[in-house]
Write a protein that holds these residues in place. Sequence first.
Motif, PDB file in Angstrom:
ATOM      1  N   THR A  35      44.290  32.921  39.779  1.00  0.00           N
ATOM      2  CA  THR A  35      45.598  33.093  40.412  1.00  0.00           C
ATOM      3  C   THR A  35      46.488  33.927  39.494  1.00  0.00           C
ATOM      4  O   THR A  35      46.198  34.099  38.299  1.00  0.00           O
ATOM      5  CB  THR A  35      46.272  31.738  40.681  1.00  0.00           C
ATOM      6  OG1 THR A  35      46.487  31.068  39.424  1.00  0.00           O
ATOM      7  CG2 THR A  35      45.408  30.846  41.567  1.00  0.00           C
ATOM      8  N   ARG A  36      47.567  34.444  40.060  1.00  0.00           N
ATOM      9  CA  ARG A  36      48.522  35.188  39.243  1.00  0.00           C
ATOM     10  C   ARG A  36      49.186  34.288  38.210  1.00  0.00           C
ATOM     11  O   ARG A  36      49.544  34.734  37.114  1.00  0.00           O
ATOM     12  CB  ARG A  36      49.573  35.836  40.163  1.00  0.00           C
ATOM     13  CG  ARG A  36      50.567  36.731  39.449  1.00  0.00           C
ATOM     14  CD  ARG A  36      51.269  37.625  40.432  1.00  0.00           C
ATOM     15  NE  ARG A  36      50.334  38.540  41.068  1.00  0.00           N
ATOM     16  CZ  ARG A  36      49.954  39.694  40.532  1.00  0.00           C
ATOM     17  NH1 ARG A  36      50.433  40.084  39.372  1.00  0.00           N
ATOM     18  NH2 ARG A  36      49.103  40.473  41.166  1.00  0.00           N
ATOM     19  N   GLN A  37      49.327  33.019  38.537  1.00  0.00           N
ATOM     20  CA  GLN A  37      49.893  32.060  37.586  1.00  0.00           C
ATOM     21  C   GLN A  37      48.990  31.926  36.369  1.00  0.00           C
ATOM     22  O   GLN A  37      49.456  31.917  35.224  1.00  0.00           O
ATOM     23  CB  GLN A  37      50.071  30.715  38.286  1.00  0.00           C
ATOM     24  CG  GLN A  37      50.673  29.628  37.405  1.00  0.00           C
ATOM     25  CD  GLN A  37      50.788  28.313  38.146  1.00  0.00           C
ATOM     26  OE1 GLN A  37      50.440  28.218  39.319  1.00  0.00           O
ATOM     27  NE2 GLN A  37      51.277  27.305  37.457  1.00  0.00           N
ATOM     28  N   ASP A  38      47.677  31.828  36.591  1.00  0.00           N
ATOM     29  CA  ASP A  38      46.739  31.757  35.470  1.00  0.00           C
ATOM     30  C   ASP A  38      46.759  33.044  34.648  1.00  0.00           C
ATOM     31  O   ASP A  38      46.653  33.006  33.409  1.00  0.00           O
ATOM     32  CB  ASP A  38      45.327  31.492  35.992  1.00  0.00           C
ATOM     33  CG  ASP A  38      45.127  30.047  36.407  1.00  0.00           C
ATOM     34  OD1 ASP A  38      45.957  29.214  36.007  1.00  0.00           O
ATOM     35  OD2 ASP A  38      44.162  29.748  37.133  1.00  0.00           O
ATOM     36  N   MET A  39      46.855  34.186  35.300  1.00  0.00           N
ATOM     37  CA  MET A  39      46.900  35.458  34.563  1.00  0.00           C
ATOM     38  C   MET A  39      48.117  35.498  33.641  1.00  0.00           C
ATOM     39  O   MET A  39      48.011  35.877  32.459  1.00  0.00           O
ATOM     40  CB  MET A  39      46.946  36.621  35.551  1.00  0.00           C
ATOM     41  CG  MET A  39      46.963  37.986  34.871  1.00  0.00           C
ATOM     42  SD  MET A  39      47.509  39.325  35.945  1.00  0.00           S
ATOM     43  CE  MET A  39      49.267  38.974  36.035  1.00  0.00           C
ATOM     44  N   VAL A  64      38.242  44.474  31.469  1.00  0.00           N
ATOM     45  CA  VAL A  64      39.006  44.021  32.633  1.00  0.00           C
ATOM     46  C   VAL A  64      38.633  42.575  32.919  1.00  0.00           C
ATOM     47  O   VAL A  64      37.454  42.246  33.101  1.00  0.00           O
ATOM     48  CB  VAL A  64      38.726  44.895  33.866  1.00  0.00           C
ATOM     49  CG1 VAL A  64      39.558  44.423  35.055  1.00  0.00           C
ATOM     50  CG2 VAL A  64      39.020  46.346  33.557  1.00  0.00           C
ATOM     51  N   LEU A  65      39.625  41.709  32.937  1.00  0.00           N
ATOM     52  CA  LEU A  65      39.447  40.292  33.222  1.00  0.00           C
ATOM     53  C   LEU A  65      40.262  39.930  34.455  1.00  0.00           C
ATOM     54  O   LEU A  65      41.319  40.519  34.704  1.00  0.00           O
ATOM     55  CB  LEU A  65      39.884  39.424  32.033  1.00  0.00           C
ATOM     56  CG  LEU A  65      39.206  39.708  30.691  1.00  0.00           C
ATOM     57  CD1 LEU A  65      39.784  38.819  29.611  1.00  0.00           C
ATOM     58  CD2 LEU A  65      37.703  39.505  30.789  1.00  0.00           C
ATOM     59  N   LYS A  66      39.771  38.952  35.193  1.00  0.00           N
ATOM     60  CA  LYS A  66      40.452  38.538  36.412  1.00  0.00           C
ATOM     61  C   LYS A  66      40.610  37.022  36.400  1.00  0.00           C
ATOM     62  O   LYS A  66      39.630  36.293  36.226  1.00  0.00           O
ATOM     63  CB  LYS A  66      39.670  38.976  37.648  1.00  0.00           C
ATOM     64  CG  LYS A  66      40.376  38.638  38.971  1.00  0.00           C
ATOM     65  CD  LYS A  66      39.495  38.959  40.172  1.00  0.00           C
ATOM     66  CE  LYS A  66      39.357  40.441  40.375  1.00  0.00           C
ATOM     67  NZ  LYS A  66      38.614  40.753  41.630  1.00  0.00           N
ATOM     68  N   ALA A  67      41.841  36.567  36.577  1.00  0.00           N
ATOM     69  CA  ALA A  67      42.127  35.135  36.664  1.00  0.00           C
ATOM     70  C   ALA A  67      42.104  34.700  38.128  1.00  0.00           C
ATOM     71  O   ALA A  67      42.221  35.517  39.047  1.00  0.00           O
ATOM     72  CB  ALA A  67      43.481  34.820  36.037  1.00  0.00           C
TER      73      ALA A  67
END
Length: 925
Positions: A89-93, A84-87
Amino acid sequence: KLCGYLQKLSGKGPLRGFRSRWFVFDPRRCYLYYFKGPQEPLPLGHLDIASACFSYHQPEACAAAAGDEPAAFEVHGPGGAVTVLKAATRQDMTYWLQELQQKRWEYCNNLDAVKRDSRTSPTPSDFAKGLVAKDNPDLSILSQNASAERARNILAVETSPTDLVGEQAASQPAPVQASAINFSLKQWSTEIKNSMSSLRKGSNENRKSVFYTTEEWELLDPTPKDLEDSMALEEKRKHVAEGNKGLTSAAFPFDFGRIPHKGRRPLKDMIASSKNRNSSDSSPTEWCSGNGNRLVSELQLKYQSQQEELEKLKKDLLSQKELVRLLQQTVRSSQYDKYFASHLCERVPKDTLELLHQKDDQILGLNNQLEKLNLEKDNLQQEVKNLKCKVGELNERLGMLMETIQAKDEVIMKLSRQLSECEDSTSFQSGAISSLVATCANKDLQELDRLKDNLQGYKTQNKFLNKEILELSALRRNAETREREWQAKYTSLEAKLCQIESKYLILLQEMKTPFCSEDQSPAREVITQLLEDALKAEPSEQPEQAFFKPHLVSEYDIYGFQTVPEDDDEEKLVAKSRALDLRSLSLSENREISTGVKWENYLASTMNREMMCCVELKNLIRSGIPHEHRSKMWKWCVSLHVKKFKDSAVPGYFQTLLQKALEKPNPASKQIELDLLRTLPNNKHYSSPTSEGIQKLRNVLLAFSWRNPDIGYCQGLNRLVAIALLYLEQEDAFWCLVTIVEVFMPRDYYTKTLLGSQVDQRVFKDLLSEKLPRLHSHFEQYKVDYTLITFNWFLVVFVDSVVSDILFKIWDSFLYEGPKVIFRFALALFKYKEEEILKLQDSMSIFKYLRYFTRTILDARKLTAIAFGDLNPFPLRQIRNRRAYHLEKVRLELTELEAIREDFLRERETCVEKRDLISDDEEDS
């Protein structure tokens, strides 16, 4: 380059949480490595993107509103492992998911089109300078599925990364985990609340502020004495205020309009709003209090007038006392004058007496004036005291007025609040209905917006998952096709292997058959046929199986060196076997940590700062500089060592030397021209007079011969420059030669006597006897002078002595650390083959083996481990001390040889029989 910060879910139990990591994608292996930070050389682990799939969950909150919130996604690896990875912002994800999909698609489609190890020739855009950068390998890429590409383009979501993605993110601090911040803030707020509640406990009653309204004041029962005192004080203050109205208003312009009443309406407005009620609600008690106030004011006026009369009488008394004092002083002065005049009138002339009388009058007048000024001073001081008393009284009165106003404000506020409640009660029903309708409408609109945002988010997620399914299906089909092709190729190779084995079995069978002579042997024909098959180039494969060009053993390696010679069949067979061994070694390497990723991560961390010498960089260079970064690193190493020379040189220094050498040839020019084509004849960049490397080599050598006329040119310098030119431009190669000759090596290393080279051979003998005593004793036992082999190693830094892969790894460390590296690798080469050399039991076989054994060493990692690990400690001070010791010995020996030469020349001149003898130097000339 795909790199940046992401948060990775790791840990177990209560310590499980997201931690910020620096991720770097390695296109060679399709691995996503993660590090603690951009400056870290060793990764914590990696994710295999080639065999992974991606997904993410759409949250209930709207995606558009939560665009700046962290967004998590999952990477499903082989064996059911989920990361599980977290960016940030949603834009980066979205950007990370799109790029990882694209990298996986490219890698899997070109899996067999491009070699995946660092030995593959990169594209020319990866290089900045050097002859190797001119090469353009002929790679054929498999054509991709057009329909799948169109579908991928339709389903792609356009997005752009933020500052936390890309190489520029290496210069920024790592983002702090939001969960950690929330947890710490909640903990701190809880502690603050607990501490405040403990402080308040038991002290609430003492901290209350009590305010009384006029109604509450009327309910109190004051004592008669308190009533009289308050009435007298109030009357006195009013009288003082009326008598000093002008002074007070001028000296203390206090603006009551500036007094803040937080949460209240202006006093005039409140009075106007409640005027009617206040006029109708007056009570008899208030009327009585008004008559009492008037009586008190009359008494205060009488008291004040009596006080003024008393003050006037006191002033008259003081003035009369002062008059009596002045009259007494005048009588004393007149008596003194009479006495003085009666005694002196007979002696002093009349003019003098008049003058004295005038002076006495002046003195008397001045004394009177002084008395008046003192009196005025006392009066002024008294007035000042009175004014201070008045100021204090006015301040007290002001405070009382403020308290009175505040109490009246409270009453007005209370009455206004009651009025507003009555007015609001009438319109509550209609307002409640309208507000209820408006609230419902707002809720419906908010719910509609939320549903629209969720719909958009689910559409984006649906497009991404459809694209993921499409790609995985296409990749699965490609993998199945590739597996069938590999199976067919494996079957073909297995059949070919069986044919070769059968031929060798036939050869062994023929060897057992007796024959009369060697020429008539049937085995000779079989051996000839087997050699022809081995030396024959691999047949061209089918188009669908032609995964890359050139073949496994190409004519030249990535550095331009010829891999298989053309003249000798036996040497050609050995060279081809060596090339296949190198290829097998490179394919069998299974490094857990990619050296290329370490280098890219380090270079990304130095994007906004200069590179500096450190242990981390030294270890990276010792492991070998990647092919694509070698030009940049060699230039940096050279600039590091010749910085003082460059700073003192004029601009265009190299071009000036080159122009001078072309206009006016020096004695070294002839020898340089003779050695140009003999430098590296097995390298395609120097194989013919028209090769690009030949002209560059000529320019650098000519320029150096003018810079250092003491050396001019020495055989060996041409090879050093030729290796440097493979990765550097002309001017950088010139400074590289300056680094080797003038910085690294001792003086007289490349002069006519080669004094420094001879000294290093003796130092190397001492080190060999210390580090490898068994091998040194073996050489001494059979009287093998191995310095005849190692002398060239030191002179040209192993050029043409080891295979090209090992040669350039040696040069990487040599240009960074200096000449000590030559001693390390020379000893490492002997230690690598120590057991094989010890098995040889005669001087001829030993010497013959030493001439070629270095080219049989192919494992660069093992050799590097021996050089920088097994041979430690390796202090540079020891080498310097032994150089100084052997330098004196070699100089003494050269002096003795020169004396013998002079004796020989004298004997030849005197003796007729020896006149026909000549020396070696005369024979060469």
